[in-house]
Design an enzyme around this catalytic site. Structure first.
Site, PDB file in Angstrom:
ATOM      1  N   HIS A 306       2.021  46.771-107.074  1.00 44.40           N
ATOM      2  CA  HIS A 306       3.434  46.819-106.723  1.00 44.40           C
ATOM      3  C   HIS A 306       4.216  47.331-107.913  1.00 44.40           C
ATOM      4  CE1 HIS A 306       7.371  45.623-105.246  1.00 44.40           C
ATOM      5  NE2 HIS A 306       6.803  45.588-104.057  1.00 44.40           N
ATOM      6  N   ASP A 363       1.609  43.672 -97.906  1.00 46.80           N
ATOM      7  CA  ASP A 363       0.875  44.359 -96.836  1.00 46.80           C
ATOM      8  C   ASP A 363      -0.585  43.947 -96.723  1.00 46.80           C
ATOM      9  OD1 ASP A 363       3.005  45.949 -95.962  1.00 46.80           O
ATOM     10  OD2 ASP A 363       2.733  47.311 -97.646  1.00 46.80           O
TER      11      ASP A 363
END
Ligand code: ACO
Length: 429
Positions: A306, A363
């Protein structure tokens, strides 16, 4: 208190840059006078170090794994709130009292059918069209059916109405297209069921069958976790489009398109496809870890890493819990979950991933939940759209309400050819 100042020395000249401090103590240099004073601009590939705006909507601290909407920790939101309330909170800055919530819900409910022209447009799409393309195009098409909302960028009343309209209709568009792809007629929206139960009911309606309360709640939690994430790629896209005072349908359609990419929301579809690939290859996740580490291979471990979270993604922690609850509730034994767990365990003890602070993101486990709910893989990113919609709207609203907001127009450093003369085609080699 006097204004804190940073000093920058360029070509022997010292210039003073005001320091901006956020409410959680984050610091920024205000560089708006930099070019005028020095001729220099800043260069920041991927905006890794650039604040594009100030915002009072969402706070996140990637080092500490903190995420808060309007000051409320995501863990408390996920436990106590519901998705429509979160939409209100993000857009209007406070938790609604009963009267305010009912009023908002009524406004959303007043938009609970699609214009006939929109359903006719959806009917024209090939059944194998990717639903994200349909979502974007049809959201943009809403502008043709609600011309009064073209003024929403500059009109407070229309702005609040269009937020309710999109909160009601984007999910109907998603469910309508899905029902077509499985050859079933559309089932109408019943907002009184609650946002997520209504959506699942529109998707999977069968006479005599009701959506399980706990399943509806679990999806609501997932949507709440996705609701906003400050200046990510799609929210920034919404802001950039909205900054020209383009209509909100265009801005949200742009957000949907940006989300589609596999480095952003499209990762949830790619995670499931990757897990299936590992399953087909006999479950050998070590091979895929090696591929992800190989700099000559473009493969990345989808659902890992991320830009902002460099410790853990607090949403992933809650999603992992929800995943266990839903699979148990639906009595689903999914071997992909074991593969995902194995992959996570392996990666988290591997030096490559540890050194680069690569952890499972939002996700990584969400696809396993969507699969258990019966959502087809190519609709996973659409689920992200539904979750992120209130955040996009809040970012757009905040920008439009900021009287000092400027059109987004970055600069560049030109690296092309220097001045040269045009050569007619007949004289070219
Ligand atoms: N697998 C393998 N290596 C990775 C991964 C990954 N998933 N993610 C990052 N890396 C490596 C990079 O190769 C790079 O290595 P290097 O320093 O040796 O060159 C290093 O980690 C830093 O990666 P960047 O790409 O510079 O990090 P950035 O912040 O630009 O990208 C991103 C973040 C796009 C999320 C990235 O981690 C990624 O591609 N992840 C996979 C896709 C994904 O899951 N996206 C969803 C993100 S969450 C969301 O948008 C909702």
């Amino acid at each position: 208190m006097s204004q804190e100042i940073a000093k920058l020395e360029i070509e022997g000249k010292i210039i003073e840059l005001p320091v901006i401090t956020g409410s959680e103590g984050e610091k920024a240099l205000d560089i708006k006078s930099l070019r005028a004073e020095t001729g220099y601009i800043t260069l920041d590939n991927g905006f890794v170090n650039t604040g594009s705006c100030t915002s009072a909507i969402t706070f996140l601290d990637g080092e500490k794994g903190i995420l808060r909407y309007r000051g409320y920790p995501i863990e408390q939101i996920a436990k106590g709130s519901n998705f429509l309330e979160v939409a209100y909170l993000l857009n209007f800055g406070k938790l609604p009292n009963k009267k305010e919530f009912n009023f908002f819900e009524e406004k959303v409910t007043s938009f609970a059918t699609l214009p006939e022209g929109i359903t006719k447009i959806i009917d024209q799409y090939p059944l194998d069209a990717h639903p994200m393309g349909v979502m974007s195009a049809v959201t943009s098409s809403l502008s043709a059916f609600y011309p009064e909302f073209l003024d929403a960028p500059l009109d407070n009343v229309q702005r609040e109405r269009v937020i309710a309209q999109l909160m009601a209709q984007v999910k109907i568009i998603a469910a309508y297209f899905y029902r077509r792809t499985i050859g079933k007629s559309a089932h109408r929206s019943h907002p009184s069921l609650g946002y997520s139960k209504d959506f699942l009911n529109m998707m999977f309606f069968e006479e005599g069958k009701e959506v399980d309360e706990a399943v509806g709640h679990a999806l609501d939690v997932l949507f709440m976790l996705h609701a906003d994430h400050e200046q990510n790629c799609s929210a920034s896209t919404v802001r950039v489009i909205g900054s020209s005072q383009a209509n909100v349908f265009a801005a949200i359609a742009g957000g949907i398109d940006a989300l589609w990419g596999q480095l952003h929301g499209g990762a949830n579809q790619r995670v499931l496809e990757m897990l299936e690939e590992i399953q087909k290859a006999g479950g050998d996740h070590k091979k895929f870890i090696a591929k992800a580490k190989d700099k000559n291979d473009s493969f990345r471990l989808m659902g890992f890493g991320h830009r902002v979270y460099k410790n853990f993604d607090p949403r992933a922690t809650i999603i992992k819990e929800q995943c266990d609850i839903i699979l148990e509730k639906l009595n689903v034994q999914d071997p992909l979950l074991d593969i995902a767990r194995g992959l996570e365990e392996e990666a988290r003890s591997d030096e490559y991933f540890v050194k680069r602070n690569l952890y499972p993101n939002v996700d990584f486990y969400s696809g396993i939940i969507y699969k258990a709910l019966g959502i087809p893989t190519n609709m996973f990113t659409v689920m992200f759209v539904l979750g992120r919609l209130p955040g996009w709207l809040a970012q757009w609203k905040e920008m439009r309400e900021d009287v000092a907001a400027k059109i987004a127009r970055p600069r560049q450093i030109y690296t092309g050819e220097r001045l040269r003369d045009y050569v007619p085609m007949k004289d070219r080699k």
